[in-house]
Design a protein around this motif. Structure first.
Motif, PDB file in Angstrom:
ATOM      1  N   TRP A   1      -9.083 -14.752  -9.852  1.00  0.00           N
ATOM      2  CA  TRP A   1      -9.284 -13.480 -10.574  1.00  0.00           C
ATOM      3  C   TRP A   1      -8.618 -13.500 -11.945  1.00  0.00           C
ATOM      4  CZ3 TRP A   1      -7.321  -9.346  -6.495  1.00  0.00           C
ATOM      5  CH2 TRP A   1      -8.078  -9.464  -5.315  1.00  0.00           C
TER       6      TRP A   1
ATOM      7  N   ASP B   1      -2.526  -4.013 -12.011  1.00  0.00           N
ATOM      8  CA  ASP B   1      -3.554  -3.287 -11.254  1.00  0.00           C
ATOM      9  C   ASP B   1      -2.917  -2.528 -10.083  1.00  0.00           C
ATOM     10  OD1 ASP B   1      -5.996  -2.269 -10.501  1.00  0.00           O
ATOM     11  OD2 ASP B   1      -6.526  -4.003  -9.288  1.00  0.00           O
TER      12      ASP B   1
ATOM     13  N   ALA C   1      -2.121  -4.865   1.321  1.00  0.00           N
ATOM     14  CA  ALA C   1      -3.019  -3.787   1.760  1.00  0.00           C
ATOM     15  C   ALA C   1      -4.240  -4.366   2.477  1.00  0.00           C
ATOM     16  CB  ALA C   1      -3.448  -2.954   0.552  1.00  0.00           C
ATOM     17  N   SER C   2      -4.678  -5.547   2.039  1.00  0.00           N
ATOM     18  CA  SER C   2      -5.787  -6.203   2.751  1.00  0.00           C
ATOM     19  C   SER C   2      -5.423  -6.405   4.218  1.00  0.00           C
ATOM     20  CB  SER C   2      -6.095  -7.574   2.134  1.00  0.00           C
ATOM     21  OG  SER C   2      -6.497  -7.463   0.803  1.00  0.00           O
TER      22      SER C   2
ATOM     23  N   ASN D   1      -5.378  -3.085   6.118  1.00  0.00           N
ATOM     24  CA  ASN D   1      -6.720  -2.571   6.439  1.00  0.00           C
ATOM     25  C   ASN D   1      -7.374  -3.379   7.557  1.00  0.00           C
ATOM     26  OD1 ASN D   1      -6.989  -0.306   4.781  1.00  0.00           O
ATOM     27  ND2 ASN D   1      -7.330  -1.594   2.993  1.00  0.00           N
TER      28      ASN D   1
ATOM     29  N   TYR E   1     -13.996  -0.746  -1.882  1.00  0.00           N
ATOM     30  CA  TYR E   1     -13.274  -2.010  -1.809  1.00  0.00           C
ATOM     31  C   TYR E   1     -11.946  -1.722  -1.125  1.00  0.00           C
ATOM     32  CZ  TYR E   1     -10.824  -6.275  -3.078  1.00  0.00           C
ATOM     33  OH  TYR E   1     -10.112  -7.447  -3.030  1.00  0.00           O
ATOM     34  N   HIS E   2     -11.630  -2.489  -0.111  1.00  0.00           N
ATOM     35  CA  HIS E   2     -10.359  -2.288   0.589  1.00  0.00           C
ATOM     36  C   HIS E   2      -9.606  -3.604   0.716  1.00  0.00           C
ATOM     37  CE1 HIS E   2     -11.197   1.927   1.632  1.00  0.00           C
ATOM     38  NE2 HIS E   2     -12.435   1.553   1.857  1.00  0.00           N
ATOM     39  N   GLY E   3      -9.935  -4.567  -0.149  1.00  0.00           N
ATOM     40  CA  GLY E   3      -9.214  -5.827  -0.137  1.00  0.00           C
ATOM     41  C   GLY E   3     -10.025  -6.949   0.492  1.00  0.00           C
TER      42      GLY E   3
ATOM     43  N   ASN F   1     -12.657   1.886  -6.878  1.00  0.00           N
ATOM     44  CA  ASN F   1     -12.927   0.474  -7.137  1.00  0.00           C
ATOM     45  C   ASN F   1     -14.319   0.178  -7.670  1.00  0.00           C
ATOM     46  OD1 ASN F   1     -10.504  -1.160  -6.485  1.00  0.00           O
ATOM     47  ND2 ASN F   1     -10.629  -0.012  -4.587  1.00  0.00           N
TER      48      ASN F   1
ATOM     49  N   THR G   1      -3.916   3.010  -1.352  1.00  0.00           N
ATOM     50  CA  THR G   1      -3.347   1.931  -2.162  1.00  0.00           C
ATOM     51  C   THR G   1      -3.461   2.204  -3.671  1.00  0.00           C
ATOM     52  OG1 THR G   1      -3.716   0.376  -0.409  1.00  0.00           O
ATOM     53  CG2 THR G   1      -3.580  -0.551  -2.597  1.00  0.00           C
ATOM     54  N   HIS G   2      -4.548   2.811  -4.092  1.00  0.00           N
ATOM     55  CA  HIS G   2      -4.689   3.164  -5.513  1.00  0.00           C
ATOM     56  C   HIS G   2      -4.388   4.637  -5.780  1.00  0.00           C
ATOM     57  CE1 HIS G   2      -7.437  -0.382  -6.988  1.00  0.00           C
ATOM     58  NE2 HIS G   2      -6.181  -0.749  -6.775  1.00  0.00           N
TER      59      HIS G   2
ATOM     60  N   LYS H   1       0.227  -2.545  -2.401  1.00  0.00           N
ATOM     61  CA  LYS H   1       0.554  -2.742  -3.833  1.00  0.00           C
ATOM     62  C   LYS H   1       1.933  -2.233  -4.249  1.00  0.00           C
ATOM     63  CE  LYS H   1      -4.189  -3.418  -5.353  1.00  0.00           C
ATOM     64  NZ  LYS H   1      -5.150  -3.259  -6.432  1.00  0.00           N
TER      65      LYS H   1
HETATM   66  C1  LIG Z   1      -8.093   0.780  -2.138  1.00  0.00           C
HETATM   67  C2  LIG Z   1      -7.617  -0.614  -1.959  1.00  0.00           C
HETATM   68  N1  LIG Z   1      -7.217  -1.020  -0.751  1.00  0.00           N
HETATM   69  C3  LIG Z   1      -6.761  -2.266  -0.537  1.00  0.00           C
HETATM   70  C4  LIG Z   1      -6.710  -3.175  -1.567  1.00  0.00           C
HETATM   71  C5  LIG Z   1      -6.211  -4.561  -1.302  1.00  0.00           C
HETATM   72  O1  LIG Z   1      -4.990  -4.768  -1.887  1.00  0.00           O
HETATM   73  P1  LIG Z   1      -4.401  -6.254  -1.911  1.00  0.00           P
HETATM   74  O2  LIG Z   1      -5.292  -7.034  -2.795  1.00  0.00           O
HETATM   75  O3  LIG Z   1      -3.032  -6.070  -2.490  1.00  0.00           O
HETATM   76  O4  LIG Z   1      -4.386  -6.745  -0.513  1.00  0.00           O
HETATM   77  C6  LIG Z   1      -7.116  -2.804  -2.833  1.00  0.00           C
HETATM   78  C7  LIG Z   1      -7.080  -3.765  -3.951  1.00  0.00           C
HETATM   79  O5  LIG Z   1      -7.455  -3.492  -5.056  1.00  0.00           O
HETATM   80  C8  LIG Z   1      -7.582  -1.497  -3.038  1.00  0.00           C
HETATM   81  O6  LIG Z   1      -7.999  -1.104  -4.222  1.00  0.00           O
END
Ligand SMILES: Cc1ncc(COP(=O)(O)O)c(C=O)c1O
Length: 461
Positions: A59, A94, A149-150, A153, A176-178, A240, A270-271, A295
């Motif tokens: 990235w 980010d 966070a990935s 989730n 997007y949740h990772g 996202n 996370t955001h 994050k």
């Molecule tokens: C809403 C949300 N959840 C989870 C994640 C995943 O975070 P990470 O990449 O730190 O695991 C992100 C990453 O941008 C996100 O925006």
């Protein structure tokens, strides 16, 4: 490396931008970027020998720059690159550094803990206090920790399936949740499809992942009606795919419909932790079954947490007791002592009400200022904001759904603005036009960003 080519001049024009002037700006700014950064250029050339794409995370080559910007140091809202050029940082990793780079309480806590053991696969003495801080702040009584966070989730999805005995999950289009395989499903004209660009995906995750548009309550109701969905995983504001705000009544409906269907609800903050000290959940009285935060929760040290209700905890215990053995959930370094020291410092001393008051007030000023810049240049663009998080979007009005949001972006314009701002000492995220205000951001920093934005926009409008 991408140089944001102008592939569709008509699309550029539709956004109120002159394609020739945009092309000119990109050429000038790319030359200026390269000329001023010999050290980053040399590091980039050297790194290419042993790093895929020349970077340790691919990235990092997605910023649309002639070569990556190498980090020298960062403190507060200041980011100094490898060539010694000082920038005001509105990207803040980010969101990973949303409370400023290296907050002093976190630096102190990390230094102290580093001398006393980094990881032992045992709970550190700070564990009870951090649990209490999380429960008091976010309202969920029971917690688990992960490294990202990935991970959180993925764990929440697995627990929800285990304890409901249902196979499916639901996400909103554009979510997007990772790095979570299950969620990479998009809504196309012919129905759900795998997210374009996915690599190495061999399972068709559409088998067990449903997708509907955000703010479409009837579609949500229909998708949950067969009672096969274990979990809805949602950001309270989509962030996202560009920001998509919930319409009035959306969250009440989401909670009502999930309860009626016996589906668990996970809110991923996370955001949207940018909203306020307790995230969007506390600010708007949401009542989720799971709550996810990664994050910035440890001030930039890798860590994440997920919280849940006592009822969910009971279900998790029962699911586990029913089939003891390897859970497949967890990683060795999760909840390590260093992360807990950083998390305690962040929760107790950095994410304060005063810090948030400063961030959200200044972000509101930034949003208003950007609206004035856009009006001044007569551009058909808008600005959205969720607390300390502000974004300009290349559309006259904010989108209602992820589908609409996905059609708005124009990488050539966004990339050119980002590059031109970078050359003016201002860092914004490489995703959409997102900017974050930290406790360390000053009014002068915001004024500088507004002046830089006005200058850049005047060159292309
Ligand atoms: C809403 C949300 N959840 C989870 C994640 C995943 O975070 P990470 O990449 O730190 O695991 C992100 C990453 O941008 C996100 O925006």
């Amino acid at each position: 490396m991408s140089d944001s080519p102008i592939s569709d001049p008509a699309a550029i024009l539709r956004h109120g931008v002159d394609p020739d002037r945009l092309r000119g700006l990109i050429e000038r700014e790319r030359a200026a970027y390269s000329a001023r950064r010999p050290r980053s250029a040399a590091l980039a050339a050297e790194a290419r020998a042993h790093w895929f794409d020349g970077v340790p995370l691919h990235w990092m080559s997605d910023w649309g720059l002639p070569f990556p910007l190498f980090l020298g140091s960062a403190q507060g809202s200041t980011l100094i690159d490898a060539d010694g050029i000082e920038h005001v940082d509105f990207c803040l990793g980010d969101t990973g550094a949303m409370f400023g780079h290296s907050p002093p309480p976190v630096v102190r806590a990390v230094a102290e803990q580093a001398a006393r053991g980094l990881t032992a696969m045992l709970p550190s003495t700070l564990v009870p206090e951090v649990g209490r801080l999380l429960a008091e702040r976010f309202g969920l009584p029971v917690w688990q920790a992960t490294l990202s966070a990935s991970d959180a989730n993925r764990a929440v999805i697995r627990w929800a399936r285990a304890l409901t005995g249902r196979p499916d999950i639901l996400v909103f289009n554009g979510a997007y949740h990772g790095m979570v395989d299950d969620v990479h499903v998009r809504l196309g004209p012919e129905g759900p499809r795998l997210r374009p660009g996915l690599m190495g995906q061999v399972y068709d995750v559409r088998r067990h992942t449903r997708v509907v548009e955000f703010n479409d309550v009837p579609a949500l109701e229909a998708a949950l009606s067969d009672r096969q969905v274990a979990l809805v995983l949602a950001e309270p504001v989509m962030t996202n795919i560009g920001m998509v705000l919930p319409e009035p009544g959306m969250h009440e409906a989401l909670r009502r419909v999930t309860r009626e269907a016996g589906t668990l609800l996970a809110i991923d903050e996370t955001h949207t932790i940018s909203t306020g000290p307790g995230g969007y959940t506390r600010a708007h009285g949401l009542d989720p079954d799971f709550f996810v935060l990664g994050k910035p929760v440890a001030g930039g040290i890798p860590a994440a947490v997920y919280g849940f209700t006592r009822e969910v905890a009971k279900g998790m215990a029962a699911a586990r007791a029913a089939d003891p053995g390897y859970s497949g959930l967890g990683t060795t370094l999760s909840a390590n002592a260093l992360a807990f020291a950083a998390m305690r410092a962040t929760l107790a001393e950095v994410m304060t009400d005063a810090a948030y008051a400063h961030m959200t007030d200044l972000a509101a000023e930034l949003a208003e200022g950007l609206r004035a810049v856009i009006r001044g240049a007569n551009l058909p663009w808008c600005v959205t904001a969720v607390g300390a998080r502000v974004e300009f979007m290349l559309a006259p009005a904010p989108p209602r759904t992820g589908g609409e949001a996905g059609r708005i972006g124009e990488p050539a314009i966004e990339g050119a603005i980002r590059l031109a701002l970078l050359n003016r000492g201002l860092v914004v995220t490489p995703f959409h036009g997102m900017m974050l205000v930290a406790p360390t951001t000053t009014r002068q920093d915001v004024d500088r960003l507004l002046a830089g934005s006005a200058e850049v926009v005047a060159e292309i409008a």
